[in-house]
Design an enzyme around this catalytic site. Sequence first.
Site, PDB file in Angstrom:
ATOM      1  N   CYS A 277     -20.171 -83.356  26.089  1.00  0.00           N
ATOM      2  CA  CYS A 277     -20.637 -84.130  27.286  1.00  0.00           C
ATOM      3  C   CYS A 277     -19.598 -84.704  28.087  1.00  0.00           C
ATOM      4  O   CYS A 277     -19.568 -84.870  29.334  1.00  0.00           O
ATOM      5  CB  CYS A 277     -21.381 -85.064  26.831  1.00  0.00           C
ATOM      6  SG  CYS A 277     -22.202 -86.449  27.993  1.00  0.00           S
TER       7      CYS A 277
ATOM      8  N   THR B 128     -26.369 -69.129  32.376  1.00  0.00           N
ATOM      9  CA  THR B 128     -26.568 -70.591  31.932  1.00  0.00           C
ATOM     10  C   THR B 128     -27.994 -70.388  31.444  1.00  0.00           C
ATOM     11  O   THR B 128     -28.979 -70.884  32.142  1.00  0.00           O
ATOM     12  CB  THR B 128     -26.589 -71.367  33.117  1.00  0.00           C
ATOM     13  OG1 THR B 128     -27.584 -71.418  34.040  1.00  0.00           O
ATOM     14  CG2 THR B 128     -25.095 -72.081  33.285  1.00  0.00           C
TER      15      THR B 128
ATOM     16  N   HIS C 274     -36.287-106.725  48.745  1.00  0.00           N
ATOM     17  CA  HIS C 274     -36.466-105.618  49.855  1.00  0.00           C
ATOM     18  C   HIS C 274     -35.233-105.607  50.655  1.00  0.00           C
ATOM     19  O   HIS C 274     -34.493-106.775  50.789  1.00  0.00           O
ATOM     20  CB  HIS C 274     -37.642-106.111  50.544  1.00  0.00           C
ATOM     21  CG  HIS C 274     -37.759-105.395  52.134  1.00  0.00           C
ATOM     22  ND1 HIS C 274     -38.388-104.327  52.062  1.00  0.00           N
ATOM     23  CD2 HIS C 274     -37.399-105.692  53.228  1.00  0.00           C
ATOM     24  CE1 HIS C 274     -38.323-103.580  53.411  1.00  0.00           C
ATOM     25  NE2 HIS C 274     -37.758-104.651  54.287  1.00  0.00           N
TER      26      HIS C 274
ATOM     27  N   ASP D 213     -28.060 -82.105  19.290  1.00  0.00           N
ATOM     28  CA  ASP D 213     -28.344 -80.810  19.882  1.00  0.00           C
ATOM     29  C   ASP D 213     -28.653 -79.996  18.631  1.00  0.00           C
ATOM     30  O   ASP D 213     -29.304 -78.785  18.715  1.00  0.00           O
ATOM     31  CB  ASP D 213     -27.303 -80.244  20.517  1.00  0.00           C
ATOM     32  CG  ASP D 213     -27.495 -80.576  21.887  1.00  0.00           C
ATOM     33  OD1 ASP D 213     -27.824 -81.757  22.004  1.00  0.00           O
ATOM     34  OD2 ASP D 213     -26.285 -80.095  22.727  1.00  0.00           O
TER      35      ASP D 213
ATOM     36  N   GLY E 272     -30.035 -67.891  35.217  1.00  0.00           N
ATOM     37  CA  GLY E 272     -30.691 -69.135  34.620  1.00  0.00           C
ATOM     38  C   GLY E 272     -30.733 -70.143  35.667  1.00  0.00           C
ATOM     39  O   GLY E 272     -29.779 -70.770  35.889  1.00  0.00           O
ATOM     40  N   GLY E 273     -31.968 -70.705  35.905  1.00  0.00           N
ATOM     41  CA  GLY E 273     -32.207 -71.710  37.153  1.00  0.00           C
ATOM     42  C   GLY E 273     -32.479 -72.933  36.505  1.00  0.00           C
ATOM     43  O   GLY E 273     -33.349 -73.781  37.034  1.00  0.00           O
ATOM     44  N   GLY E 274     -32.329 -72.992  35.122  1.00  0.00           N
ATOM     45  CA  GLY E 274     -32.470 -74.178  34.425  1.00  0.00           C
ATOM     46  C   GLY E 274     -31.451 -75.513  35.017  1.00  0.00           C
ATOM     47  O   GLY E 274     -30.921 -75.483  35.940  1.00  0.00           O
TER      48      GLY E 274
ATOM     49  N   GLY F  51     -15.626 -87.436  22.313  1.00  0.00           N
ATOM     50  CA  GLY F  51     -16.772 -87.626  23.484  1.00  0.00           C
ATOM     51  C   GLY F  51     -17.461 -86.397  23.513  1.00  0.00           C
ATOM     52  O   GLY F  51     -18.454 -86.220  24.158  1.00  0.00           O
TER      53      GLY F  51
END
Length: 473
Positions: free
Chosen positions: A47, A271, A447, A315, A183-185, A44
Amino acid sequence: MVVGDASLDIDTLVIGAGPGGYVAAIRAAQLGQKVLIVDKSELGGVCLNRGCIPSKALISAAHQYENALHAEFFGVSVGDVKVDFTKTQEFKESVVKKMTSGVSALLKGNKVEIFNGECMFINQNEARVFNDHESPRYRFKNCIIATGSRPIELKVFPFGGRILSSTEALNLPEVPKSMIVIGGGYIGAELGQMYSKFGTKVTIIEGMDTVLPGFDKDMTSLVAKNMKKTNIEIFTGAKAESAEQTDKDVTVKFSVNGESKEVTAEYLLVTVGRRPNTDGELGLDLIEVEMDERGFVKVDHQGRTNHKHIFAIGDIVAGPALAHKASYEGKVAAEAISGMPSVVDYKCIPAVVFTDPECASVGYSEQQAKDKGHKVKTGKFSYAANGRAVSLNGAEGFVKIVADEESGLVLGAQIVGIEASNLIAELGLAIEMGATLEDIALTIHAHPTLGELVAEAAEVVLGHPIHTMAPRR
């Protein structure tokens, strides 16, 4: 145990069992390939074990806590609300275990051979896999490299003690009283907001001019507004300079527009991005796999490296570090090995952030569409005009659709609001299938549901909305 140094023959070697690798292995096996998957850690990958899944479990728990605190809005009295973070962590681990067990069962069910250990290339057609007990050597016809990434560690903020990566931040034994996030990602925003909901005083230091850089500012402004509601202090356009920690806290010095500042908290979470796992003892340099200056493997439209039988996905190749991107690329690579004409097409890969409110986008933004030469028309529909959103106490947010003015083709969409992560799928499908605004508007949506937001946004772009006033043109 392999006797001597004889090589075992396989069709496809998959290195890395994350969402790219295990999906590639299963698809390859479905197509008749004899597959070996190797991973030195858990099935896994990051992630399922140290990223997407555990973080969403904790975020869900934080939402439950916040909802309980404000249940009186619905006329519900729940008494004294408390967090037992030990049980919260146990819940998170149970989710991770269930998902990783499922991956194991899927691999075994598809007759994929699993090896828990390291892998090292011997040459372009052979690799040795090894752990403490065995070290067999395999000869492969094809290989898919899916070794993922790891958090970037800054020299001035080395991980250890009270300086955390996302991995450690997900495993704290108790809710901290205070935390600094550099880091504000998407990672910093998600984890910072999650802890703030549990009561942590959070300070975010971000170098860009907004949190969640890369998303439209009209989306990120809503996230920043909600962050401030839970007592998060945000510094944008800021430069973090140094950190000094004790056994009880850590102090960060930073500057904003040339003005020096400092803040102290129990923990510092760093981060600032992720680095591809292409270095180390794998031996990509030994077999001369081409990489760029940042360590990303160069690949073609099917994931092939400069060696036609060796592929790279996830990645470790260019593009956003998204689990679903890796899975998609894994399928393409496995199919390419089997001679299918599959190629990657990134225009419909959604980006989702599980902040509060959620942010999601797919396809082109308005500016990107213009840059591509389209004459565009856009429209927004507010969550505040949707009955289901209001009944859920989630009236903040909007759905925006970007379309080609002449043809009406849907080019992109951005959503900020509750369940944005789920709503974006319909618009991704619309772009993938070449749907027009009328295709969406003429599709009957149940709806009252949040799904109606998408149809209503399409009607806004078309110029004949029912539940809001038509914009002047």
